[in-house]
Design an enzyme around this catalytic site. Structure first.
Site, PDB file in Angstrom:
ATOM      1  N   SER A 123       0.823  -1.203   0.000  1.00 41.47           N
ATOM      2  CA  SER A 123       0.000   0.000   0.000  1.00 41.47           C
ATOM      3  C   SER A 123       0.866   1.266   0.000  1.00 41.47           C
ATOM      4  O   SER A 123       1.666   1.458  -0.909  1.00 41.47           O
ATOM      5  CB  SER A 123      -0.937  -0.044   1.208  1.00 41.47           C
ATOM      6  OG  SER A 123      -1.919   0.952   1.127  1.00 41.47           O
ATOM      7  N   HIS A 146      -2.660  -1.098  -4.797  1.00 39.83           N
ATOM      8  CA  HIS A 146      -4.115  -1.002  -4.938  1.00 39.83           C
ATOM      9  C   HIS A 146      -4.546   0.459  -4.904  1.00 39.83           C
ATOM     10  O   HIS A 146      -3.764   1.332  -4.467  1.00 39.83           O
ATOM     11  CB  HIS A 146      -4.838  -1.805  -3.848  1.00 39.83           C
ATOM     12  CG  HIS A 146      -4.529  -1.334  -2.457  1.00 39.83           C
ATOM     13  ND1 HIS A 146      -5.015  -0.149  -1.934  1.00 39.83           N
ATOM     14  CD2 HIS A 146      -3.782  -1.892  -1.475  1.00 39.83           C
ATOM     15  CE1 HIS A 146      -4.591  -0.003  -0.703  1.00 39.83           C
ATOM     16  NE2 HIS A 146      -3.827  -1.046  -0.404  1.00 39.83           N
TER      17      HIS A 146
END
Length: 250
Positions: A123, A146
């Protein structure tokens, strides 16, 4: 022979199994200890667990608080004894703005910097991993890419989605500017469907991260330190020989 005074002030020998061991006491009480080493010219900073930003996470969470890292980065930049920084990551991600703040500060350090992803750099850990002069990833380490997500109450108005889109663009610009990954490739990894359960994105492992251009090389602590020392030597030589530095940059 270790002794202690009795009530009559007569020294008596302390049994070996009762003597205090400072190193062992540190391990038992703190879970870690500082190994006795000579003073180093390399500062090692760790980013472990979840990056904690403006919201305080529950006490059972393993966190790295960004307000603790910022003074460390400032001190390392100002110290005349520190010639390089090694940043080790094993993080699941966390606060986006805090993570970007850390990444921007690492990128602006004037001394040689190297990052090493161990375990995971997921992340918002991705921008931090690529923020140094050179990056390494362990062969079995992973990185999850993501879209930006928000926790808690989300007001369903256009401004909210515009904010998320701008935040996402900040991450994309930073990663593509500080790594060799192309924007189209990074976006394809970010918005890929069908790989992550109930989510959008991609998980890349070691060699794949290098293949996509996210990370510079696969390696461990030995390779990271060799690269950092090489860059320190180069900067030291350039500082001592300014003429060579000018020629090298022309």
């Amino acid at each position: 022979m270790a002794t202690y005074p009795t009530n009559e002030q007569e020294p008596q020998e302390i049994p070996e199994d009762k003597r205090k061991n400072p190193v062992l006491d540190n391990i038992q009480q703190l879970g870690q200890t500082t190994a006795p080493t000579a003073e180093s010219n390399i500062y090692c900073m760790t980013i472990i667990g979840q990056v904690e930003g403006h919201i305080v996470l529950p006490p059972q969470n393993k966190t790295t608080k960004y307000e603790h890292l910022i003074p460390q980065l400032v001190a390392a930049e100002q110290s005349s004894k520190i010639e390089g920084m090694l940043i080790i990551l094993n993080t699941v991600g966390g606060d986006v703005e805090a993570g970007l703040a850390i990444a921007e500060m690492i990128a602006s350090i004037s001394k040689p910097t190297v990052t090493l992803v161990l375990g995971g750099g997921h992340s918002i850990g991705v921008p931090i991993a690529v923020s140094a002069d050179f990056s390494f990833i362990a062969e079995t380490a992973t990185m999850t890419i993501h879209p930006i997500r928000m926790n808690g109450l989300i007001i369903g108005v256009p401004q909210t989605f515009e904010y998320l889109e701008k935040m996402q663009e900040r991450v994309i610009r930073f990663v593509t500017r500080h790594s060799r990954v192309e924007e189209q490739v990074f976006k394809a990894l970010m918005f890929k469907t069908g790989e992550l359960t109930r989510d959008v994105g991609t998980t890349v492992i070691g060699n794949d991260a290098v293949k996509h251009g996210l990370i510079d090389s696969v390696g461990g602590i030995g390779e990271a330190l060799r690269e950092l020392n090489r860059r320190i030597d180069e900067k030291r030589e350039a500082r001592n020989n300014p003429v060579l530095a000018v020629v090298g940059t022309s």
